[in-house]
Scaffold this motif. Sequence first.
Motif, PDB file in Angstrom:
ATOM      1  N   PRO A 249       0.800  -1.234   0.000  1.00  0.00           N
ATOM      2  CA  PRO A 249       0.000   0.000   0.000  1.00  0.00           C
ATOM      3  C   PRO A 249       0.828   1.277   0.000  1.00  0.00           C
ATOM      4  CG  PRO A 249      -0.940  -1.594   1.526  1.00  0.00           C
ATOM      5  CD  PRO A 249       0.369  -2.154   1.072  1.00  0.00           C
ATOM      6  N   LEU A 250       1.992   1.261   0.647  1.00  0.00           N
ATOM      7  CA  LEU A 250       2.852   2.444   0.630  1.00  0.00           C
ATOM      8  C   LEU A 250       3.350   2.736  -0.781  1.00  0.00           C
ATOM      9  CD1 LEU A 250       4.382   4.638   2.245  1.00  0.00           C
ATOM     10  CD2 LEU A 250       6.263   3.003   2.455  1.00  0.00           C
ATOM     11  N   VAL A 251       3.774   1.691  -1.481  1.00  0.00           N
ATOM     12  CA  VAL A 251       4.205   1.860  -2.871  1.00  0.00           C
ATOM     13  C   VAL A 251       3.044   2.369  -3.720  1.00  0.00           C
ATOM     14  CG1 VAL A 251       5.132   0.661  -4.890  1.00  0.00           C
ATOM     15  CG2 VAL A 251       5.944   0.057  -2.610  1.00  0.00           C
ATOM     16  N   ALA A 252       1.848   1.839  -3.470  1.00  0.00           N
ATOM     17  CA  ALA A 252       0.670   2.290  -4.224  1.00  0.00           C
ATOM     18  C   ALA A 252       0.371   3.761  -3.966  1.00  0.00           C
ATOM     19  CB  ALA A 252      -0.540   1.432  -3.848  1.00  0.00           C
ATOM     20  N   LEU A 253       0.569   4.219  -2.739  1.00  0.00           N
ATOM     21  CA  LEU A 253       0.338   5.630  -2.426  1.00  0.00           C
ATOM     22  C   LEU A 253       1.311   6.534  -3.173  1.00  0.00           C
ATOM     23  CD1 LEU A 253      -0.433   5.790   1.413  1.00  0.00           C
ATOM     24  CD2 LEU A 253      -1.957   6.288  -0.477  1.00  0.00           C
ATOM     25  N   PHE A 254       2.594   6.150  -3.199  1.00  0.00           N
ATOM     26  CA  PHE A 254       3.591   6.930  -3.928  1.00  0.00           C
ATOM     27  C   PHE A 254       3.231   7.028  -5.410  1.00  0.00           C
ATOM     28  CE2 PHE A 254       7.117   5.831  -0.680  1.00  0.00           C
ATOM     29  CZ  PHE A 254       6.688   6.877   0.131  1.00  0.00           C
ATOM     30  N   LEU A 255       2.912   5.878  -6.002  1.00  0.00           N
ATOM     31  CA  LEU A 255       2.623   5.864  -7.440  1.00  0.00           C
ATOM     32  C   LEU A 255       1.292   6.534  -7.749  1.00  0.00           C
ATOM     33  CD1 LEU A 255       3.839   2.250  -8.304  1.00  0.00           C
ATOM     34  CD2 LEU A 255       5.088   4.399  -8.477  1.00  0.00           C
ATOM     35  N   LEU A 256       0.330   6.417  -6.836  1.00  0.00           N
ATOM     36  CA  LEU A 256      -0.946   7.101  -7.043  1.00  0.00           C
ATOM     37  C   LEU A 256      -0.757   8.614  -7.037  1.00  0.00           C
ATOM     38  CD1 LEU A 256      -4.029   7.029  -7.309  1.00  0.00           C
ATOM     39  CD2 LEU A 256      -4.161   6.942  -4.811  1.00  0.00           C
ATOM     40  N   ALA A 257       0.085   9.110  -6.127  1.00  0.00           N
ATOM     41  CA  ALA A 257       0.381  10.550  -6.106  1.00  0.00           C
ATOM     42  C   ALA A 257       1.060  10.979  -7.401  1.00  0.00           C
ATOM     43  CB  ALA A 257       1.264  10.875  -4.908  1.00  0.00           C
ATOM     44  N   GLY A 258       1.946  10.103  -7.930  1.00  0.00           N
ATOM     45  CA  GLY A 258       2.592  10.412  -9.197  1.00  0.00           C
ATOM     46  C   GLY A 258       1.615  10.433 -10.364  1.00  0.00           C
ATOM     47  N   ILE A 259       0.695   9.479 -10.381  1.00  0.00           N
ATOM     48  CA  ILE A 259      -0.302   9.428 -11.461  1.00  0.00           C
ATOM     49  C   ILE A 259      -1.206  10.655 -11.416  1.00  0.00           C
ATOM     50  CG2 ILE A 259      -2.322   8.158 -12.284  1.00  0.00           C
ATOM     51  CD1 ILE A 259      -0.913   5.577 -11.464  1.00  0.00           C
ATOM     52  N   LYS A 260      -1.601  11.067 -10.217  1.00  0.00           N
ATOM     53  CA  LYS A 260      -2.482  12.234 -10.087  1.00  0.00           C
ATOM     54  C   LYS A 260      -1.779  13.527 -10.496  1.00  0.00           C
ATOM     55  CE  LYS A 260      -6.258  10.335  -8.511  1.00  0.00           C
ATOM     56  NZ  LYS A 260      -7.525  10.405  -9.285  1.00  0.00           N
ATOM     57  N   SER A 261      -0.447  13.551 -10.433  1.00  0.00           N
ATOM     58  CA  SER A 261       0.290  14.770 -10.783  1.00  0.00           C
ATOM     59  C   SER A 261       0.655  14.847 -12.266  1.00  0.00           C
ATOM     60  CB  SER A 261       1.578  14.851  -9.952  1.00  0.00           C
ATOM     61  OG  SER A 261       2.458  13.778 -10.268  1.00  0.00           O
ATOM     62  N   LEU A 262       0.360  13.803 -13.034  1.00  0.00           N
ATOM     63  CA  LEU A 262       0.693  13.822 -14.457  1.00  0.00           C
ATOM     64  C   LEU A 262      -0.226  14.787 -15.211  1.00  0.00           C
ATOM     65  CD1 LEU A 262       1.270  10.011 -15.168  1.00  0.00           C
ATOM     66  CD2 LEU A 262       2.966  11.753 -14.598  1.00  0.00           C
ATOM     67  N   PRO A 263       0.309  15.506 -16.204  1.00  0.00           N
ATOM     68  CA  PRO A 263      -0.533  16.468 -16.958  1.00  0.00           C
ATOM     69  C   PRO A 263      -1.577  15.759 -17.807  1.00  0.00           C
ATOM     70  CG  PRO A 263       1.652  16.278 -17.938  1.00  0.00           C
ATOM     71  CD  PRO A 263       1.716  15.519 -16.656  1.00  0.00           C
ATOM     72  N   GLU A 264      -2.815  16.213 -17.715  1.00  0.00           N
ATOM     73  CA  GLU A 264      -3.907  15.584 -18.453  1.00  0.00           C
ATOM     74  C   GLU A 264      -3.852  15.891 -19.948  1.00  0.00           C
ATOM     75  OE1 GLU A 264      -7.579  16.696 -16.720  1.00  0.00           O
ATOM     76  OE2 GLU A 264      -7.181  15.741 -14.769  1.00  0.00           O
ATOM     77  N   LYS A 265      -3.227  16.997 -20.316  1.00  0.00           N
ATOM     78  CA  LYS A 265      -3.173  17.363 -21.726  1.00  0.00           C
ATOM     79  C   LYS A 265      -2.407  16.338 -22.552  1.00  0.00           C
ATOM     80  CE  LYS A 265      -3.569  22.346 -20.965  1.00  0.00           C
ATOM     81  NZ  LYS A 265      -2.947  23.670 -21.189  1.00  0.00           N
ATOM     82  N   VAL A 266      -1.391  15.717 -21.931  1.00  0.00           N
ATOM     83  CA  VAL A 266      -0.619  14.703 -22.656  1.00  0.00           C
ATOM     84  C   VAL A 266      -1.498  13.510 -22.994  1.00  0.00           C
ATOM     85  CG1 VAL A 266       1.400  13.206 -22.538  1.00  0.00           C
ATOM     86  CG2 VAL A 266       1.475  15.468 -21.475  1.00  0.00           C
ATOM     87  N   PHE A 267      -2.332  13.086 -22.074  1.00  0.00           N
ATOM     88  CA  PHE A 267      -3.206  11.941 -22.323  1.00  0.00           C
ATOM     89  C   PHE A 267      -4.321  12.296 -23.300  1.00  0.00           C
ATOM     90  CE2 PHE A 267      -1.260  11.265 -18.184  1.00  0.00           C
ATOM     91  CZ  PHE A 267      -0.824   9.952 -18.274  1.00  0.00           C
ATOM     92  N   GLU A 268      -4.797  13.519 -23.216  1.00  0.00           N
ATOM     93  CA  GLU A 268      -5.814  13.949 -24.180  1.00  0.00           C
ATOM     94  C   GLU A 268      -5.258  13.987 -25.595  1.00  0.00           C
ATOM     95  OE1 GLU A 268      -7.147  17.673 -22.760  1.00  0.00           O
ATOM     96  OE2 GLU A 268      -8.235  16.863 -21.027  1.00  0.00           O
ATOM     97  N   SER A 269      -3.997  14.433 -25.737  1.00  0.00           N
ATOM     98  CA  SER A 269      -3.365  14.446 -27.063  1.00  0.00           C
ATOM     99  C   SER A 269      -3.154  13.040 -27.586  1.00  0.00           C
ATOM    100  CB  SER A 269      -2.028  15.188 -26.987  1.00  0.00           C
ATOM    101  OG  SER A 269      -2.206  16.511 -26.536  1.00  0.00           O
TER     102      SER A 269
END
Length: 372
Positions: A249-269
């Motif tokens: 769960p600790l690893v999941a929290l770190f990676l979840l914070a990273g996923i939430k901080s990724l720019p959405e415009k890149v995925f939309e493109s």
Amino acid sequence: MIGKPSFRLKKNLSTYNLFQVIFLISAGLPVFLLIKGLRNVNFYSILVWGFSLFLLLYLFVLTLFKDKYLAYTLIIPAVSILFLVSIYPFVYSLRASFFAVSGINLRRTWPFIGLRNYISLFSDSLFWTVLIRTTEYLALAVTIELFAGLAMAILFSKVRRIFLSVFIIPMMIAPIVTGLLWKSMFNLENGFINKLLGYAGFSDVPWLTYKVLPIFSFLPQPYKHLAQNLNMTYGFFSILIPDIWQWTPLVALFLLAGIKSLPEKVFESAQMDGAGAWQTFRYITIPLLKPIITVTILIRMIDVLKVYEPIWAMFRTGIGVRTLNMQLTTYLFRTHDFGKGSALSIVVLLLVSIIITVFHRILYRRKETFHR
């Protein structure tokens, strides 16, 4: 022309000098009392008076220097604490590793023996067995936690946060309690795991033993012995499973914070360009998460190298599941071979330093590539 100093400046200077006098008197008082009653003062009194003296002298230094040196004076407590809890123990252990130190002569003169502790350590077959086991434990625990944590992070990024609060409960439990909990669940007679396996039609599993796994039981004796030396035993996986359960769960929290901080415009493109879910995950999500993944792996590797409580709770100092940290405490608190234990602590410190250096270079290299 430069005018005369104002009344306010004179008042500040007089107050400044008054603080100096007060701090000098306050700092001199414990010294006087300590010297006067030195014969009747024990170690703890000296420690308290020394800390008071340091605090008062530090306050005096704050009033003595101008604002130009304020940044340097403010870091004095942090540097002092770092010296007391890190640098001094390291120098002490490094010095002890070159001497024959035991429980008998700990408070006496230590005979100098040079590199004999290191030679004895590296010539001991038990050290290499423990080192191999620690390496396997480190590689398996961190790898499984990384992939499982990444899967959990992706799942939690799309579901409600209430499920996340349930899954992070294991990391809030003390490691010693985790070991005792899994020891009771792995019990051969009335453990929860074996009862579940019994309901499913399987036979009881001897988790808390050093028996070789069934997949290697058909091998001839030399190969079976090799499998046992490579830690393909129930006991090894009994200490691996609780670590994965508690810290994924600790690893999941770190990676979840990273996923939430990724720019959405890149995925939309990427979506507009026709990229599928797998292509987006492989060529966009993972490359952007690499710095966070690197830091997460580094943190977990250091934590795994320090693991002690769950293993001790399940097996005490059992030789079949002993890691480097367990072996270190065995030297220090069971055999009282402080010289050899100090040598092992220096070796562990070097291993951790190498790991940190390698991952720092990888992370720094990726940052340079990203900025280019």
